[in-house]
Design a protein around this motif. Structure first.
Motif, PDB file in Angstrom:
ATOM      1  N   SER A  68       0.796  -1.173  -0.031  1.00 49.88           N
ATOM      2  CA  SER A  68       0.079  -0.051  -0.099  1.00 49.88           C
ATOM      3  C   SER A  68       0.783   1.231  -0.086  1.00 49.88           C
ATOM      4  N   PHE A  69       2.133   1.113   0.556  1.00 54.51           N
ATOM      5  CA  PHE A  69       2.922   2.372   0.571  1.00 54.51           C
ATOM      6  C   PHE A  69       3.082   3.026  -0.796  1.00 54.51           C
ATOM      7  N   PHE A  70       3.227   2.222  -1.672  1.00 55.28           N
ATOM      8  CA  PHE A  70       3.623   2.835  -3.049  1.00 55.28           C
ATOM      9  C   PHE A  70       2.381   3.274  -3.942  1.00 55.28           C
ATOM     10  N   GLY A  71       1.224   3.094  -3.304  1.00 56.13           N
ATOM     11  CA  GLY A  71       0.155   3.811  -3.988  1.00 56.13           C
ATOM     12  C   GLY A  71      -1.007   2.905  -4.576  1.00 56.13           C
ATOM     13  N   PRO A  72      -0.912   1.448  -4.697  1.00 55.92           N
ATOM     14  CA  PRO A  72      -1.997   1.015  -5.342  1.00 55.92           C
ATOM     15  C   PRO A  72      -3.324   0.915  -4.388  1.00 55.92           C
ATOM     16  N   ASP A  87       5.917   7.837   2.071  1.00 53.76           N
ATOM     17  CA  ASP A  87       6.217   8.867   3.339  1.00 53.76           C
ATOM     18  C   ASP A  87       5.535   8.190   4.565  1.00 53.76           C
ATOM     19  N   PHE A  88       6.456   7.918   5.605  1.00 56.41           N
ATOM     20  CA  PHE A  88       6.170   7.047   6.788  1.00 56.41           C
ATOM     21  C   PHE A  88       4.677   7.494   7.552  1.00 56.41           C
ATOM     22  N   LYS A 135       2.070   9.576   5.367  1.00 57.56           N
ATOM     23  CA  LYS A 135       1.135   9.494   4.936  1.00 57.56           C
ATOM     24  C   LYS A 135       0.811   8.478   3.811  1.00 57.56           C
ATOM     25  N   SER A 136       1.617   7.733   3.355  1.00 54.82           N
ATOM     26  CA  SER A 136       1.372   6.717   2.388  1.00 54.82           C
ATOM     27  C   SER A 136       0.905   5.726   2.751  1.00 54.82           C
ATOM     28  N   GLY A 137      -0.228   5.255   1.970  1.00 56.50           N
ATOM     29  CA  GLY A 137      -0.909   4.047   1.841  1.00 56.50           C
ATOM     30  C   GLY A 137      -1.805   4.015   3.173  1.00 56.50           C
ATOM     31  N   LEU A 138      -1.478   2.886   4.055  1.00 51.60           N
ATOM     32  CA  LEU A 138      -2.281   2.295   5.169  1.00 51.60           C
ATOM     33  C   LEU A 138      -1.476   3.211   6.350  1.00 51.60           C
ATOM     34  N   MET A 139      -0.592   3.920   6.405  1.00 51.27           N
ATOM     35  CA  MET A 139       0.096   4.514   7.106  1.00 51.27           C
ATOM     36  C   MET A 139      -0.586   5.405   8.042  1.00 51.27           C
ATOM     37  N   PRO A 140      -1.606   6.291   7.567  1.00 52.95           N
ATOM     38  CA  PRO A 140      -2.191   6.977   8.452  1.00 52.95           C
ATOM     39  C   PRO A 140      -3.176   5.829   9.353  1.00 52.95           C
ATOM     40  N   ARG A 141      -3.689   4.989   8.775  1.00 46.15           N
ATOM     41  CA  ARG A 141      -4.595   4.006   9.544  1.00 46.15           C
ATOM     42  C   ARG A 141      -3.568   3.388  10.674  1.00 46.15           C
ATOM     43  N   ILE A 142      -2.388   3.081  10.422  1.00 46.53           N
ATOM     44  CA  ILE A 142      -1.600   2.268  11.382  1.00 46.53           C
ATOM     45  C   ILE A 142      -1.099   3.252  12.553  1.00 46.53           C
ATOM     46  N   HIS A 143      -0.973   4.601  12.219  1.00 49.62           N
ATOM     47  CA  HIS A 143      -0.696   5.510  13.174  1.00 49.62           C
ATOM     48  C   HIS A 143      -1.934   5.747  14.220  1.00 49.62           C
ATOM     49  N   GLU A 144      -3.160   5.726  13.579  1.00 48.73           N
ATOM     50  CA  GLU A 144      -4.361   6.052  14.221  1.00 48.73           C
ATOM     51  C   GLU A 144      -4.379   4.701  15.097  1.00 48.73           C
ATOM     52  N   THR A 168      14.252  -1.501  -2.400  1.00 47.61           N
ATOM     53  CA  THR A 168      15.176  -1.489  -1.318  1.00 47.61           C
ATOM     54  C   THR A 168      15.349  -0.235  -0.729  1.00 47.61           C
ATOM     55  N   ASP A 169      15.674   0.868  -1.426  1.00 50.40           N
ATOM     56  CA  ASP A 169      16.029   2.246  -0.695  1.00 50.40           C
ATOM     57  C   ASP A 169      14.771   2.652   0.028  1.00 50.40           C
ATOM     58  N   SER A 170      13.640   2.357  -0.818  1.00 46.52           N
ATOM     59  CA  SER A 170      12.251   2.875   0.036  1.00 46.52           C
ATOM     60  C   SER A 170      12.265   2.136   1.440  1.00 46.52           C
ATOM     61  N   GLU A 171      12.565   0.885   1.375  1.00 47.15           N
ATOM     62  CA  GLU A 171      12.500   0.466   2.679  1.00 47.15           C
ATOM     63  C   GLU A 171      13.505   0.719   3.651  1.00 47.15           C
ATOM     64  N   LYS A 172      14.732   0.970   3.230  1.00 49.23           N
ATOM     65  CA  LYS A 172      15.783   1.511   4.206  1.00 49.23           C
ATOM     66  C   LYS A 172      15.271   2.926   4.632  1.00 49.23           C
ATOM     67  N   GLU A 173      14.635   3.808   3.911  1.00 49.04           N
ATOM     68  CA  GLU A 173      14.357   5.150   4.375  1.00 49.04           C
ATOM     69  C   GLU A 173      13.131   5.035   5.260  1.00 49.04           C
ATOM     70  N   TRP A 174      12.268   4.172   4.964  1.00 47.98           N
ATOM     71  CA  TRP A 174      11.104   3.957   5.886  1.00 47.98           C
ATOM     72  C   TRP A 174      11.381   3.384   7.307  1.00 47.98           C
ATOM     73  N   VAL A 175      12.252   2.268   7.346  1.00 46.17           N
ATOM     74  CA  VAL A 175      12.942   1.948   8.670  1.00 46.17           C
ATOM     75  C   VAL A 175      13.686   2.759   9.405  1.00 46.17           C
ATOM     76  N   LYS A 176      14.372   3.779   8.689  1.00 49.08           N
ATOM     77  CA  LYS A 176      15.120   4.892   9.364  1.00 49.08           C
ATOM     78  C   LYS A 176      14.031   5.807  10.258  1.00 49.08           C
ATOM     79  N   GLU A 177      13.114   6.020   9.273  1.00 49.18           N
ATOM     80  CA  GLU A 177      11.902   6.901   9.971  1.00 49.18           C
ATOM     81  C   GLU A 177      11.247   6.206  10.945  1.00 49.18           C
ATOM     82  N   ARG A 178      10.890   4.999  11.097  1.00 46.40           N
ATOM     83  CA  ARG A 178      10.235   4.305  12.123  1.00 46.40           C
ATOM     84  C   ARG A 178      11.141   4.376  13.221  1.00 46.40           C
ATOM     85  N   ALA A 179      12.496   4.277  13.407  1.00 48.76           N
ATOM     86  CA  ALA A 179      13.494   4.016  14.348  1.00 48.76           C
ATOM     87  C   ALA A 179      13.381   5.437  14.821  1.00 48.76           C
TER      88      ALA A 179
END
Length: 309
Positions: A30-34, A65-66, A68-77, A133-144
């Protein structure tokens, strides 16, 4: 669910005060927009045609975006509301990125398409794998950063890897380099998983640094896995829920469990035996009852082995 499990199945599952947030295999996709389609009686899925049906669209995609993208708003909620509800009595676990990069690539591009790309346009496949792969690494850095925690080891779930979907040569060229890169980024991989037949991929998968456990799916050769990963990498030996449990009599169950125990103990590899992924086949009570029988059989076989019989 935990109480029901404890009351009905005397397996080795242990209880923790951890609460998981998981929206199924579509989470990272979902993070990539489908567009995500939700159903009342099963997990959600992504809408067809695949997001990258046209390869040119890859150039317009951006790292997720950690917030806003995909299901991230719902996850944060969910994370915020669940923490308020439990008020410190339980630990709410923020989702990790667990889908392997090829899994995501296959579903964003379409499985048929990406297999053809491997043959006809390998440069595009590498470009797509590089982006994921680069997207995952950036997302994980934001999660940390969000959780105020260091980056820790993760999982690689890869049900799209295995014969006959792709060959070991395809895996070695298009997938393994990125999994090794992620293993180095995380400081190791807790668990490598595919329900497919990975018998011919095992020696390649072993090259992943810091691999803590390997999943032996129902179609994968237990003996070959034991020989390859002994003595330091434990095996999670997963049975076919239909063939080995719901449709097996007690004698077939015993033979299967003894075979796995004999192989793993002879090769001196740590292991566990697991049956999961059940779907209703008969009546609910009949299937639940058969699962109880299977657990009783496993416990009795283990007891026999300990007593040397």
């Amino acid at each position: 669910m935990n109480i029901y499990h404890f009351n009905n199945w005397k397996d080795n599952t242990y209880y923790t005060k951890d609460l998981f947030i998981w929206f199924g295999v579509v989470t990272e996709l979902s993070f990539f927009g489908p567009k995500i389609i939700f159903f009342p009686n099963r997990e959600g899925w992504i809408e067809n045609p695949p997001l990258l049906e046209k390869k040119e669209k890859l150039a317009s995609l951006k790292c997720p975006d950690f917030y806003k993208s995909g299901l991230m708003p719902r996850i944060h909620e969910f994370y915020e509301k669940m923490n308020k509800l439990v008020n410190g009595r339980f630990r709410v676990l923020f989702p990790m990125w667990v889908r392997g990069p090829f899994c995501i690539a296959a579903h964003l591009r379409g499985l048929d398409n990406i297999i053809i790309d491997m043959l006809e346009d390998p440069e595009f496949v590498h470009e797509l794998m590089r982006f994921i792969t680069d997207s995952e690494k950036e997302w994980v850095k934001e999660r940390a950063k969000f959780l105020h925690l260091p980056i820790d080891k993760t999982f690689l779930f890869n049900d799209e890897i295995g014969l006959p979907l792709i060959t070991p040569e395809m895996y070695e060229e298009f997938v393994l380099p990125y999994e090794i890169e992620l293993a180095n980024f995380y400081g190791g991989i807790l668990y490598w998983h595919s329900c497919g037949d990975t018998s011919d991929f095992i020696t390649l998968i072993k090259k992943i640094p810091g691999l803590k456990m390997f999943h032996v799916g129902p179609k994968t050769d237990v003996l070959k896995a034991a020989k390859t990963f002994a003595p330091h990498t434990p095996l999670d030996v997963d049975l076919d829920p239909f063939r080995d449990v719901l449709e097996a009599d007690e004698e077939k169950m015993r033979l299967k469990i003894r075979e796995i125990i004999d192989i793993c103990t002879e090769k001196n590899v740590p292991f566990c035996i697991r049956a999961d992924g059940f779907q209703p086949v008969h009546t609910l009570e009949r299937d639940l009852s058969k699962i109880r029988v299977w657990i009783d059989v496993v416990r009795s076989v283990i007891k026999e082995k300990i007593q040397g019989r």
